[in-house]
Design an enzyme around this catalytic site. Structure first.
Site, PDB file in Angstrom:
ATOM      1  N   LYS A 117       0.822  -1.212   0.000  1.00 51.67           N
ATOM      2  CA  LYS A 117       0.000   0.000   0.000  1.00 51.67           C
ATOM      3  C   LYS A 117       0.852   1.256   0.000  1.00 51.67           C
ATOM      4  CE  LYS A 117      -4.306  -1.886   1.584  1.00 51.67           C
ATOM      5  NZ  LYS A 117      -4.866  -2.593   2.744  1.00 51.67           N
ATOM      6  N   LYS A 125      -8.655 -15.068  -9.246  1.00 56.76           N
ATOM      7  CA  LYS A 125      -9.654 -14.892  -8.215  1.00 56.76           C
ATOM      8  C   LYS A 125     -10.611 -13.742  -8.490  1.00 56.76           C
ATOM      9  CE  LYS A 125      -8.842 -14.071  -3.639  1.00 56.76           C
ATOM     10  NZ  LYS A 125      -8.119 -14.007  -2.365  1.00 56.76           N
ATOM     11  N   LYS A 182     -12.379  -7.210  -6.066  1.00 52.23           N
ATOM     12  CA  LYS A 182     -12.880  -5.876  -6.365  1.00 52.23           C
ATOM     13  C   LYS A 182     -11.968  -5.121  -7.323  1.00 52.23           C
ATOM     14  CE  LYS A 182     -14.424  -4.669  -2.527  1.00 52.23           C
ATOM     15  NZ  LYS A 182     -14.279  -4.174  -1.159  1.00 52.23           N
TER      16      LYS A 182
END
Ligand code: TRP
Length: 351
Positions: A113, A215, A218
């Site tokens: 991140k 997978k 989002k």
């Protein structure tokens, strides 16, 4: 004997998709009666990356509605919002005194991140140098760094034994165990149990996306959401990536088509899955039919959930009542643990 404590949280970002449903939610529903279960919405954790206040609030409400719509029952499990338990924030401050900034900076999720926020592309680049350098446009927050401390507190303050989370959270759970051991041994106490991941005894489910790759996720943009309406859902499924079809009997199945079979397996009856497997094997399969079937069977699961989500979103009173009741239960145990932690660390009243 009292039941073991199961606890899990989900960050309040966006809507829940089929991956969340089969990977987590439906399992929470199955286990809620068998354990002392606590499921919460991690809104403080969402603050480490979310910025829009109205959106954050809407997301919290959304996820509560989705939890309930999918079958979590406030009479069987404690359902609460993280920020409704202020004891968590206080213990987060206290536990941080025993957490090293080095070990936090080495955490994979932090590096990912931070790299994104700093606009660093390559894995090899030295993010520490960027972080302590003083470019005023780029900042990595202390909140993001201490994400694992907050997560450890969520778990330890409830003295949870079992924490059902995905593989991506394994490192955070390992840190939680390390912090628990460290606290216990530093103060010579036996306060915190060491929590373990909990995969419900079954094989972990990997829910594939519709884009032929891996997978459902989002950020991948390949999701079916619980809130999708019928038309949207059918369109997404009909557009799912396939291949040009089997040419020779029993030919190996390509990844995109295998993904559709996996989804069918999760949502359809075994005979139906077999019927399409057989049709693939003898080359008579038509992907259009497979997709129609798949859309039909997914809708059977998601449409009733969608209806309930929409009802609950309009029912602020019910949501408010449920989270209030959840917060009371969550705070009871949290307050007890916090009092112990304060005393152990030497924060004690005079009287
Ligand atoms: N970090 C978790 C995630 O992103 C969410 C979370 C926060 C959590 N606190 C937790 C999960 C405590 C389990 C237990 O998925």
């Amino acid at each position: 004997m009292s039941k073991e404590i199961v606890l899990s949280g989900i960050r309040a970002t966006g809507n829940l998709h089929l991956g969340n449903y089969f990977g987590a939610l439906s399992k929470f529903v199955r286990m809620q009666g068998d354990y002392d279960s606590m499921f919460f919405i991690a809104d403080l954790h969402a603050l480490t990356t979310a910025t829009d206040p109205d959106l954050l609030h809407a997301n919290v409400k959304n996820i509560i509605a989705e939890y309930l719509a999918a079958g979590l029952d406030p009479e069987k499990a404690t359902i609460f919002v993280q920020s409704d338990v202020p004891e968590i924030s206080e213990m987060y401050l206290l536990l941080n005194m025993h957490v090293g900034i080095g070990e936090l900076m080495r955490t994979a999720s932090f590096k990912d991140k931070a790299r994104k926020q700093l606009g660093i592309k390559s894995e090899g680049d030295d993010i520490e140098k960027e972080i302590i350098g003083n470019d005023s446009n780029k900042r990595v927050s202390a909140g993001l760094l201490t994400y694992p401390t907050l997560m450890a507190v969520d778990i330890l303050i409830q003295k949870a034994n079992k924490v059902p989370v995905g593989k991506d959270q394994e490192q955070h759970l390992e840190l939680t165990r390390r912090f628990a051991r460290r606290f216990n041994s530093f103060y010579g106490v036996d306060l915190f149990p060491e929590p373990t991941n909990f995969d419900f005894g079954g094989a972990p489910v990997k829910v594939p996306g519709l884009d032929g790759s891996g997978k459902m996720g989002k950020s991948e943009g390949n999701c079916i959401y619980l809130i999708d309406d019928e038309k949207t859902l059918r369109k997404k499924v009909m557009r799912a990536v396939t291949d040009e079809g089997p040419k020779t009997p029993n030919q190996p199945v390509s990844q995109p088509v295998e993904n559709l079979f996996t989804l069918l397996q999760l949502t359809s009856a075994p005979e139906i899955v077999q019927q399409y497997r057989d049709a693939y094997a003898d080359c008579s399969i038509r992907y259009g039919d497979l997709k129609k079937q798949l859309a039909e069977d997914i809708l059977k699961i998601t449409l009733p959930i969608r209806e309930r989500i929409l009802d609950l979103r309009n029912d602020d009173a019910t949501i408010a009542r449920i989270v209030k009741q959840g917060a009371e239960k969550a705070r009871e145990r949290a307050a007890k643990t916090l009092a112990e932690v304060r005393h152990i660390m030497g924060i004690r009243p005079f009287a």
